[in-house]
Design an enzyme around this catalytic site. Structure first.
Site, short mmCIF file in Angstrom:
data_model
loop_
_atom_site.label_atom_id
_atom_site.label_comp_id
_atom_site.label_asym_id
_atom_site.label_seq_id
_atom_site.Cartn_x
_atom_site.Cartn_y
_atom_site.Cartn_z
N SER A 95 0.83 -1.20 0.00
CA SER A 95 0.00 0.00 0.00
C SER A 95 0.87 1.26 0.00
O SER A 95 1.72 1.44 -0.87
CB SER A 95 -0.96 -0.04 1.20
OG SER A 95 -1.99 0.90 1.09
N ASP A 224 -9.52 -5.74 -4.30
CA ASP A 224 -9.11 -4.65 -3.41
C ASP A 224 -10.14 -3.53 -3.46
O ASP A 224 -10.48 -3.02 -4.52
CB ASP A 224 -7.74 -4.13 -3.87
CG ASP A 224 -7.01 -3.38 -2.79
OD1 ASP A 224 -7.66 -2.59 -2.07
OD2 ASP A 224 -5.78 -3.56 -2.67
N HIS A 251 -7.39 -6.02 0.19
CA HIS A 251 -6.24 -5.12 0.28
C HIS A 251 -5.13 -5.67 1.17
O HIS A 251 -4.02 -5.13 1.16
CB HIS A 251 -6.70 -3.75 0.81
CG HIS A 251 -5.65 -2.69 0.77
ND1 HIS A 251 -5.04 -2.28 -0.40
CD2 HIS A 251 -5.07 -1.95 1.76
CE1 HIS A 251 -4.16 -1.34 -0.14
NE2 HIS A 251 -4.15 -1.12 1.17
#
Length: 275
Positions: A95, A224, A251
């Site tokens: 991320s 995601d 995610h």
């Protein structure tokens, strides 16, 4: 889609000196989120280091005190600076941790043999344009007011920290993850230094040729709801990686699909000759 099962993961043994995997968390998380991946990679015979960035994990800093990306990224800078001159690592970012990976391959290209982005922000120069923000920053506005915001510089200034509210975490972050991982995250998540992250910029430097020699791998998370697949595709199109894989995951694949993720990390290292 590239996948690895549990048995394949555990049977892959290192030849020569085992590679050193360095794992970088995303916003609001910490080194703790990698506990399954760390165990699986170490059982497979490799070295793993998990870093707590500033205001994350057990680092005592407050997110509201951080106003620059370099402040936030300092623990990783210190770690890479301390490596022996000839040692190289496989640097993995999840991320927002992708910003730390990109900054590091620019600053320490000789110390990184492979850069891996997992559902991560992969922008060559950070947030320079509106297009960068569109591609690299999660847009959760469709879900309403999802963030708890902190204003360390006063209410008249932009927010300095953000944390997804508890009632949205299962739906957005962990929609395919076991319930116990959601419970762990509820105990461990902390506000992220949003001002420091969204102002992250990298400058083109003389060593860019070396930076471009660091192979990059992207692992796209197919389900995601935070870093949406179309955003991941847009970043890969703008700055194509050496290899790209897909994983059936939300995610947080370190929770929802750890065996496959571990296999992909080792496979990526094999593909560039790190193992």
């Amino acid at each position: 889609m590239a996948e690895e099962n549990q048995e394949a993961t555990l049977e892959m043994k290192p030849r020569g000196k085992p590679p050193h995997f360095v794992l970088i968390h995303g916003m609001s998380l910490g080194s703790w989120c990698w506990y399954k991946i760390k165990c699986l990679i170490e059982v497979s015979g490799y070295t793993v280091t998990c870093i707590d960035l500033k205001s994350s994990g057990i680092d005592p800093s407050s997110a509201d005190s951080l106003t620059s990306f370099d402040q936030y990224n300092q623990p990783l800078i210190d770690f890479l600076s301390s490596l022996p001159e000839q040692e190289q690592v496989v640097l993995v970012g999840h991320s927002a941790g992708g910003l730390s990976v990109t900054s590091s391959i620019q600053r320490f290209p000789k110390k990184i043999c492979l850069a891996v982005y997992i559902a991560a922000t992969m922008l060559k120069l950070g947030f320079q344009t509106d297009e960068d923000l569109k591609d690299g920053v999660p847009d959760l506005s469709e879900h309403g007011d999802v963030y708890e915001l902190g204003f360390g510089l006063g209410p008249e200034n932009p927010p300095t920290s953000a944390l997804i509210k508890p009632e949205f975490r299962r739906k957005l972050l962990y929609n395919m993850s076991p319930q116990q991982e959601c419970a762990l995250a509820a105990l461990m998540m902390r506000p992220a230094p949003i001002l420091a992250l969204t102002t992250a910029k990298m400058e083109e430097e003389k060593g860019q040729e070396e930076e471009e020699q660091v192979p990059r791998v992207y692992i796209k998370t197919l389900h995601d709801r935070v870093m949406k697949p179309e955003q991941q595709e847009a970043m890969m199109k703008r700055w194509p990686p050496s290899q790209a894989y897909e994983i059936d995951s939300d995610h947080s694949p370190f929770f929802s699909n750890p065996f496959v993720l571990c296999g992909l990390l080792i496979k990526a290292a094999v593909s560039v000759g790190s193992i």
